[in-house]
Design an enzyme around this catalytic site. Structure first.
Site, short mmCIF file in Angstrom:
data_model
loop_
_atom_site.label_atom_id
_atom_site.label_comp_id
_atom_site.label_asym_id
_atom_site.label_seq_id
_atom_site.Cartn_x
_atom_site.Cartn_y
_atom_site.Cartn_z
N HIS A 131 -35.88 4.32 -2.47
CA HIS A 131 -36.29 3.95 -1.11
C HIS A 131 -36.53 2.45 -1.03
CE1 HIS A 131 -37.12 8.27 -0.45
NE2 HIS A 131 -36.95 7.97 0.81
N LYS A 135 -42.02 1.42 1.25
CA LYS A 135 -42.49 2.81 1.22
C LYS A 135 -43.77 2.88 0.39
CE LYS A 135 -41.10 7.59 0.45
NZ LYS A 135 -41.67 7.96 1.77
#
Length: 233
Positions: A131, A135
């Protein structure tokens, strides 16, 4: 529909675009204290806030009879409390670790593959998730859902955020790379070959679309639901 957005970060802005394209109206964009807002014109709330705010946001909506969709991860130690509250208040609630329609199909593929692999002891499973660097939680809620799917179908009994997991733990490898919306891969490896399935998001639009579809679906319903209900799978 009149939609309240609880959290107006990247996902909130993407949901706003998709919702307007589908003919809906955004009546609130909330990043602070939810209690100071008037919800009398709100048909549904979509929560993509932060872990520390999610429980308060969801509780407020349930207590005010506002159906609520939540994609915030990192607060699930209170999930059972929300379920009990929703049942007591006759509210409507959907939580998903990932609202992407493609990812929810991927979840089903993961469960089916795990069931097929469960009798093949030579294969060891691992999960990798990638990600963007902003995040907050690791591993992702999606990776945890994938691991739980494998655990339900096999002799694995836990997951571990480490490549050095023991024989009964599923290792989840986490990578954070700028501007990656989300990639998840499950691999079964033996001495002779490997089998992998992978989902790679190209942008955030798929997540936003799934959340809006779920918000449309939950209208006039009572109870606690999942994306399996929304997609009838």
């Amino acid at each position: 529909m009149n939609i309240a957005l609880l959290g107006y970060g990247r996902m909130g802005k993407e949901i706003e675009k998709v919702a307007i394209q589908r003919g809906h109206t955004i009546v609130h964009k909330i990043e602070g204290d939810i209690s100071s807002y008037n919800f009398t014109t709100v048909d549904v709330a979509i929560d993509f806030s932060i872990p520390s705010a999610a429980f308060q946001n969801i509780s407020h909506c349930i207590k005010h009879q506002i159906p609520v969709i939540s994609g915030t991860t990192g607060w699930l130690e209170k999930y059972d409390e929300v379920v009990n509250m929703c049942e007591a208040e006759k509210g409507a609630f959907i939580y998903a670790s990932n609202f992407s329609l493609g990812v929810n199909i991927f979840f089903e593929m993961n469960n089916y593959l795990a069931k097929m692999m469960s009798q093949l002891e030579d294969y060891k499973v691992s999960i990798e998730e990638i990600h963007h660097t902003k995040k907050l939680d690791a591993p992702s809620g999606t990776a945890i859902t994938l691991a739980e799917g494998v655990i339900q179908q096999t002799n694995y009994n836990a997951w571990k955020l480490d490549e050095a997991a023991n024989a009964t733990e599923i290792p989840i490898v986490v990578k954070r790379i700028p501007e990656v919306p989300g990639t998840h891969e499950i691999t079964y490896t033996s001495s002779v070959d490997s089998i992998s399935i992978k989902h790679e998001a190209h942008n955030r639009q798929g997540f936003a679309l799934g959340a809006v579809v779920a918000a449309e679906w939950i209208q006039n319903r009572v109870g606690v639901f999942t994306m399996k209900n929304v997609l009838n799978i």
